[in-house]
Scaffold this motif. Structure first.
Motif, mmCIF file in Angstrom:
data_model
loop_
_atom_site.group_PDB
_atom_site.id
_atom_site.type_symbol
_atom_site.label_atom_id
_atom_site.label_comp_id
_atom_site.label_asym_id
_atom_site.label_seq_id
_atom_site.Cartn_x
_atom_site.Cartn_y
_atom_site.Cartn_z
ATOM 1 N N LYS A 1 0.818 -1.227 0.000
ATOM 2 C CA LYS A 1 0.000 0.000 0.000
ATOM 3 C C LYS A 1 0.849 1.273 0.000
ATOM 4 N N THR B 1 -1.501 6.424 7.213
ATOM 5 C CA THR B 1 -2.118 6.424 8.551
ATOM 6 C C THR B 1 -1.492 5.352 9.453
ATOM 7 N N GLY B 2 -0.933 4.303 8.864
ATOM 8 C CA GLY B 2 -0.252 3.282 9.667
ATOM 9 C C GLY B 2 0.881 3.902 10.472
ATOM 10 N N TYR C 1 -0.400 5.195 13.745
ATOM 11 C CA TYR C 1 -0.596 4.138 14.751
ATOM 12 C C TYR C 1 0.755 3.641 15.268
ATOM 13 N N ARG C 2 1.711 3.559 14.373
ATOM 14 C CA ARG C 2 3.046 3.112 14.781
ATOM 15 C C ARG C 2 3.678 4.105 15.754
ATOM 16 N N ALA D 1 1.574 -1.724 17.102
ATOM 17 C CA ALA D 1 0.602 -0.834 16.446
ATOM 18 C C ALA D 1 -0.686 -1.597 16.162
ATOM 19 N N ALA E 1 -4.098 -0.460 17.855
ATOM 20 C CA ALA E 1 -5.119 0.039 16.929
ATOM 21 C C ALA E 1 -6.504 -0.538 17.216
ATOM 22 N N ARG F 1 -7.864 4.979 18.355
ATOM 23 C CA ARG F 1 -8.459 5.309 17.054
ATOM 24 C C ARG F 1 -9.069 6.710 17.087
ATOM 25 N N GLY G 1 -4.390 2.732 4.712
ATOM 26 C CA GLY G 1 -4.581 2.232 6.076
ATOM 27 C C GLY G 1 -5.403 0.965 6.069
ATOM 28 N N ASP H 1 -8.942 1.206 7.528
ATOM 29 C CA ASP H 1 -10.366 1.578 7.647
ATOM 30 C C ASP H 1 -10.660 2.890 6.930
ATOM 31 N N ARG I 1 8.207 -8.139 2.656
ATOM 32 C CA ARG I 1 8.698 -7.579 3.928
ATOM 33 C C ARG I 1 10.125 -8.057 4.216
ATOM 34 N N ASP J 1 -6.196 -7.325 12.845
ATOM 35 C CA ASP J 1 -6.744 -6.154 12.145
ATOM 36 C C ASP J 1 -8.133 -6.447 11.554
ATOM 37 N N ARG K 1 -10.957 -7.205 14.960
ATOM 38 C CA ARG K 1 -11.202 -6.325 16.104
ATOM 39 C C ARG K 1 -12.626 -5.771 16.018
HETATM 40 O O1 DC Z 1 0.191 -0.187 7.583
HETATM 41 P P1 DC Z 1 1.067 -0.456 8.801
HETATM 42 O O2 DC Z 1 1.660 -1.833 8.814
HETATM 43 O O3 DC Z 1 2.094 0.612 8.996
HETATM 44 O O4 DC Z 1 0.054 -0.344 10.059
HETATM 45 C C1 DC Z 1 0.433 -0.710 11.369
HETATM 46 C C2 DC Z 1 -0.798 -1.159 12.147
HETATM 47 O O5 DC Z 1 -1.641 -0.032 12.394
HETATM 48 C C3 DC Z 1 -1.686 -2.183 11.453
HETATM 49 O O6 DC Z 1 -1.338 -3.508 11.775
HETATM 50 C C4 DC Z 1 -3.084 -1.857 11.932
HETATM 51 C C5 DC Z 1 -3.009 -0.411 12.334
HETATM 52 N N1 DC Z 1 -3.744 0.482 11.421
HETATM 53 C C6 DC Z 1 -5.096 0.592 11.604
HETATM 54 O O7 DC Z 1 -5.673 -0.087 12.443
HETATM 55 N N2 DC Z 1 -5.807 1.469 10.850
HETATM 56 C C7 DC Z 1 -5.204 2.203 9.910
HETATM 57 N N3 DC Z 1 -5.935 3.064 9.186
HETATM 58 C C8 DC Z 1 -3.820 2.068 9.680
HETATM 59 C C9 DC Z 1 -3.101 1.182 10.448
#
Ligand code: DC
Length: 222
Positions: free
Chosen positions: A15, A33-34, A37-38, A97, A101, A107, A127, A129, A155, A182, A185
């Motif tokens: 992404k 947006t990740g 959260y990180r 994260a 999350a 959130r 992200g 959501d 990865r 993810d 939840r």
């Molecule tokens: O995309 P990423 O791997 O950097 O995101 C890290 C964590 O953040 C992912 O496992 C779930 C959470 N996340 C989320 O719940 N909602 C988002 N919009 C973006 C990330």
């Protein structure tokens, strides 16, 4: 209101690479947006907070600020005044994260930051959501995925390219666990929005995926 492109999908689907290139091509800004959260996860890890302790999590959230800035066109994420963009790219932070999350106060803290950016700018926001919850009226929604093996392999290669040692099987297990967390939840789980375009990038090149998105965006704009 900006023109909004929402890209959701599981960990390692590509992404951020795709969203960044699509944003550049369309002259939109890219919002990861990740990374937000990180950043909260990093703060939780540093403070050694047990995320089962909701009060401790809430107390920390009230003390910290997460913001993003664009430096030379690149998104940088800040914890207070500290640029943590590089520090948040570890598996430990990614796993935390995913756990953090799932918490409503986490959130809630990021929701207005994300919606505000999309309101003021033309964005490609990625992200979990975005199409379902943050930007339900986005002009274009993409659900980007790939097989677990492909995602784990990508990865693994990213880490190797950075000179980091890692174990492919462990990365695969982490990815499967994060997918489960993810997607299952209670609040804003990862799922495909009804009006999202489904793209499986397993057998597509980066250029093909970017093209599939930018062509749709241009068609929708015309
Ligand atoms: O995309 P990423 O791997 O950097 O995101 C890290 C964590 O953040 C992912 O496992 C779930 C959470 N996340 C989320 O719940 N909602 C988002 N919009 C973006 C990330």
């Amino acid at each position: 209101m900006g023109y909004n492109i929402a890209i959701d999908g599981p960990a390692g689907a590509g992404k951020s690479t795709i969203a960044k290139l699509a944003a550049k091509e369309l002259s939109f800004i890219y919002v990861d947006t990740g990374a937000m959260y990180r950043t909260i996860a990093l703060a939780l890890l540093r403070a050694k907070i047990d995320i089962a302790d909701v009060h401790a999590v809430e107390a920390l959230l009230s003390e910290i600020s997460v913001s993003i800035r664009y430096i030379d066109g690149e998104q940088r994420v800040f914890l207070g005044t500290e640029d943590v963009s590089a520090l948040i790219r570890t598996e430990e932070v990614g796993n935390m994260a995913s756990k953090a999350a799932a918490l409503e106060p986490v959130r809630a803290k990021l929701l207005s930051l994300q919606r505000g950016l999309a309101e003021e700018n033309d964005v490609v926001m990625d992200g979990r959501d975005i199409g379902t919850n943050i930007l339900p009226n986005a002009e274009l929604k993409i659900y980007l995925t790939a097989s677990v093996d492909t995602r784990a392999d990508r990865r693994y290669k990213e880490h190797l390219a950075k000179g980091e040692t890692c174990d492919l099987e462990e990365i695969k297990r982490d990815i499967e666990q994060r997918d489960f967390q993810d997607m299952n939840r209670a609040i804003a789980p990862l799922c495909q929005a009804e009006d999202a375009v489904y793209l499986d990038s397993s057998d597509m090149t980066i250029e093909q995926v970017v093209k599939a998105i930018t062509e749709r965006a241009r068609r929708a704009e015309a």
